[in-house]
Design a protein around this motif. Structure first.
Motif, PDB file in Angstrom:
ATOM      1  N   UNK A 236       0.956  -1.201  -0.042  1.00 23.69           N
ATOM      2  CA  UNK A 236      -0.042  -0.158   0.157  1.00 23.69           C
ATOM      3  C   UNK A 236       0.918   1.330   0.083  1.00 23.69           C
ATOM      4  N   UNK A 237       0.601   2.304  -0.756  1.00 25.60           N
ATOM      5  CA  UNK A 237       1.065   3.564  -0.729  1.00 25.60           C
ATOM      6  C   UNK A 237       0.038   4.661  -0.669  1.00 25.60           C
ATOM      7  N   UNK A 238       0.608   5.502   0.244  1.00 23.04           N
ATOM      8  CA  UNK A 238      -0.367   6.921   0.424  1.00 23.04           C
ATOM      9  C   UNK A 238       0.428   8.212  -0.251  1.00 23.04           C
ATOM     10  N   UNK A 239      -0.547   8.960  -0.881  1.00 28.88           N
ATOM     11  CA  UNK A 239      -0.112  10.347  -1.470  1.00 28.88           C
ATOM     12  C   UNK A 239      -1.303  11.027  -1.438  1.00 28.88           C
ATOM     13  N   UNK A 240      -0.886  12.438  -1.706  1.00 29.54           N
ATOM     14  CA  UNK A 240      -2.257  13.342  -1.557  1.00 29.54           C
ATOM     15  C   UNK A 240      -2.706  13.495  -2.855  1.00 29.54           C
ATOM     16  N   UNK A 241      -3.725  14.323  -3.034  1.00 29.80           N
ATOM     17  CA  UNK A 241      -4.544  14.126  -4.362  1.00 29.80           C
ATOM     18  C   UNK A 241      -3.907  14.950  -5.630  1.00 29.80           C
ATOM     19  N   UNK A 242      -2.774  15.579  -5.014  1.00 29.71           N
ATOM     20  CA  UNK A 242      -2.103  16.420  -6.224  1.00 29.71           C
ATOM     21  C   UNK A 242      -1.158  15.420  -7.059  1.00 29.71           C
ATOM     22  N   UNK A 243      -0.798  14.168  -6.372  1.00 28.86           N
ATOM     23  CA  UNK A 243      -0.189  13.222  -6.984  1.00 28.86           C
ATOM     24  C   UNK A 243      -0.938  12.095  -7.799  1.00 28.86           C
ATOM     25  N   UNK A 269      -9.179   9.624   2.374  1.00 28.89           N
ATOM     26  CA  UNK A 269      -9.597   9.969   3.608  1.00 28.89           C
ATOM     27  C   UNK A 269     -10.738  10.904   3.944  1.00 28.89           C
ATOM     28  N   UNK A 270     -11.207  11.318   4.956  1.00 32.87           N
ATOM     29  CA  UNK A 270     -12.559  11.941   4.811  1.00 32.87           C
ATOM     30  C   UNK A 270     -12.753  13.092   4.382  1.00 32.87           C
ATOM     31  N   UNK A 271     -11.426  13.998   4.291  1.00 34.24           N
ATOM     32  CA  UNK A 271     -11.613  15.150   3.672  1.00 34.24           C
ATOM     33  C   UNK A 271     -11.014  15.111   2.292  1.00 34.24           C
ATOM     34  N   UNK A 272     -10.638  14.101   1.734  1.00 33.33           N
ATOM     35  CA  UNK A 272     -10.429  13.841   0.416  1.00 33.33           C
ATOM     36  C   UNK A 272      -8.877  14.240   0.100  1.00 33.33           C
ATOM     37  N   UNK A 273      -8.129  14.464   1.087  1.00 28.05           N
ATOM     38  CA  UNK A 273      -6.616  15.186   1.085  1.00 28.05           C
ATOM     39  C   UNK A 273      -5.612  13.919   0.658  1.00 28.05           C
ATOM     40  N   UNK A 274      -5.926  12.662   0.998  1.00 31.86           N
ATOM     41  CA  UNK A 274      -4.911  11.796   1.137  1.00 31.86           C
ATOM     42  C   UNK A 274      -5.592  10.508   0.282  1.00 31.86           C
ATOM     43  N   UNK A 275      -4.671  10.003  -0.571  1.00 35.05           N
ATOM     44  CA  UNK A 275      -5.248   8.819  -1.174  1.00 35.05           C
ATOM     45  C   UNK A 275      -4.524   7.403  -0.701  1.00 35.05           C
ATOM     46  N   UNK A 276      -4.964   6.382  -0.605  1.00 28.50           N
ATOM     47  CA  UNK A 276      -4.263   5.057  -0.299  1.00 28.50           C
ATOM     48  C   UNK A 276      -4.402   4.334  -1.484  1.00 28.50           C
ATOM     49  N   UNK A 277      -3.492   3.448  -2.340  1.00 29.84           N
ATOM     50  CA  UNK A 277      -3.539   2.695  -3.167  1.00 29.84           C
ATOM     51  C   UNK A 277      -2.843   1.224  -3.203  1.00 29.84           C
ATOM     52  N   UNK A 278      -3.766   0.375  -3.328  1.00 28.37           N
ATOM     53  CA  UNK A 278      -3.348  -0.896  -3.326  1.00 28.37           C
ATOM     54  C   UNK A 278      -3.663  -1.919  -4.214  1.00 28.37           C
ATOM     55  N   UNK A 279      -2.778  -2.357  -4.784  1.00 29.39           N
ATOM     56  CA  UNK A 279      -3.467  -3.399  -5.959  1.00 29.39           C
ATOM     57  C   UNK A 279      -4.206  -4.689  -5.030  1.00 29.39           C
ATOM     58  N   UNK A 280      -5.236  -4.888  -5.832  1.00 33.59           N
ATOM     59  CA  UNK A 280      -5.935  -6.114  -5.257  1.00 33.59           C
ATOM     60  C   UNK A 280      -5.727  -7.426  -6.001  1.00 33.59           C
ATOM     61  N   UNK A 281      -5.793  -7.283  -7.282  1.00 33.90           N
ATOM     62  CA  UNK A 281      -5.578  -8.463  -8.258  1.00 33.90           C
ATOM     63  C   UNK A 281      -4.767  -8.319  -9.270  1.00 33.90           C
TER      64      UNK A 281
END
Length: 418
Positions: A236-243, A269-281
């Motif tokens: 899992x990697x996390x980044x903000x919505x500008x990335x 997240x709740x304010x939409x500032x951070x995105x968490x990304x993880x490949x599932x399949x």
């Protein structure tokens, strides 16, 4: 006790094999001298017409269990040998029972690790074998397969554009689960470390591997490669919505590793500032599928990557522009690949698999071009490679037209080099 054969698409000629005789007594009437790896069981490779099979004696419960396990793994499109049949009810003329046999289709152009080293594989190629084993283990773990006996001996290798692809050949200790725990994965890795260490020492004792190779460093390489690949495929990697471009970047990285992404888990997240990304399949074979869709060729993924690069180079050289890539690939297939493959004499076609041979010719052309300080035509390079290099290469497959006696120079696993 009547002879019983449980099989998928059985070859009727299987019945003609001497099942009333233990495998260790089968002679050259049935057995072909293709290289086979070390095994705790008696194994023989036989040819019936155009088909070549590996036959292994084992206990009844283990034979049926491994047969079904291999079928399940094949249905999941994992790199394993193909199960063909279980032969039960074997009995000698004097009435003594003989162990059942598991029959699998021989994987063409596949080689055990000891054969590779006994035929001159250099020590600096060992990381390529280890990398192939690590990739195989990651793919199996992603599918929920707990191996239980990871080793080079339980794998067959196929050449893949200068690299190797590993195939599971022994699944008798394996288990399928919906998902593996970290403990199960770590156990497989611990088993791999122990088995690999012993196999490397055995290679050195047999004179097949340079004494300067440190088995501890190879074990560390397995751990590093497995951990890095597992993290890339599942982490899992996390980044903000500008990335948001990092989503496409992650997909491209996985494609470069030979995997397609079928599903992503993207959470903000709740304010939409951070995105968490993880490949599932994720699914292996990205380049293979692309090449097959363009040309119909079904090859290993590294080979497909190499051939796709040549397709692109052909398009640029022929000034085909950015038109229909399928049409351009078809022209490459009919004007380059097929004519070059047709240059190989029939008696040399068992030396290397066609896409691997084409890769070798491309490498040879690069060498000749460097030497001549100008680009050498592919057909000139092919003729040079066939006449000077391929003719000296050991046979790696037996075909229906081959005389088995011509292959008797292939040493059995564990025999020292001449």
């Amino acid at each position: 006790m009547p002879l019983r054969i449980v099989a998928t698409k059985p070859n009727p000629a299987l019945v003609t094999l001497p099942w009333s005789t233990p495998l260790e007594e089968w002679d050259d009437t049935y057995v072909v001298p293709l290289p086979r790896g070390l095994s705790r069981h008696v194994v023989r490779i036989v040819r019936l017409g155009h088909d070549v099979y590996a036959v292994k004696e084992t206990r009844e419960a283990m034979a049926f269990r491994e047969y079904r396990m291999l079928r399940d793994l094949r249905r999941m499109d994992l790199p394993t040998v193909e199960p063909v049949a279980v032969v039960d009810g074997r009995e000698a003329p004097d009435g003594e029972e003989i162990e059942p046999a598991l029959v699998t289709r021989h994987l063409t152009y596949s080689l055990p690790y000891r054969w590779l080293f006994s035929h001159g594989l250099r020590a600096d190629s060992l990381p390529k074998l280890i990398d192939a084993l690590a990739v195989l283990l990651v793919r199996l773990h992603l599918a929920g397969f707990f191996w239980g006996d990871v080793s080079l001996s339980n794998v067959l290798f196929r050449r893949s554009a200068g690299e190797f692809t590993a195939y599971l050949v022994d699944a008798e200790t394996g288990e399928l689960h919906p998902e593996l725990s970290e403990g199960q994965r770590n156990y497989d890795l611990e088993v791999a470390y122990g088995n690999l260490f012993g196999e490397l020492l055995d290679l050195q004792a047999g004179g097949f591997l340079d004494e300067a190779v440190d088995p501890h460093e190879i074990i560390e390489l397995v751990e590093t490669r497995y951990t890095a690949l597992w993290q890339e495929l599942t982490g899992t990697e996390e980044f903000d919505t500008s990335e948001m471009w990092r989503i496409e970047q992650r997909i491209e990285r996985l494609n470069d590793l030979g995997f397609d992404v079928d599903e992503l888990d993207i959470v903000t997240d709740w304010d939409g500032a951070t995105v968490r990304l993880q490949p599932k399949v994720v699914e292996a074979g990205h380049h293979s599928r692309e090449l097959q869709s363009l040309t119909g060729l079904d090859v290993e993924d590294n080979q497909a990557r190499r051939l796709l690069n040549d397709v692109s180079a052909y398009c640029a050289h022929a000034e085909l522009g950015d038109g229909d890539r399928t049409i351009a690939a078809h022209r490459w297939l009919t004007n380059v690949y097929e004519p070059v493959m047709a240059m190989v004499p029939p008696h040399l076609r068992g030396k290397l698999e066609p896409p691997e041979l084409f890769h070798e010719i491309l490498e040879h052309r690069w060498y000749l071009s460097e030497k001549a300080h100008k680009e050498v035509d592919i057909k000139v390079a092919a003729r040079s490679y066939i006449d000077e290099v391929l003719i000296t290469h050991p046979q790696e497959v037996i075909t229906a037209s081959d005389d088995p006696e011509a292959l008797m120079g292939l040493p059995e696993a564990g025999s020292p080099p001449e």
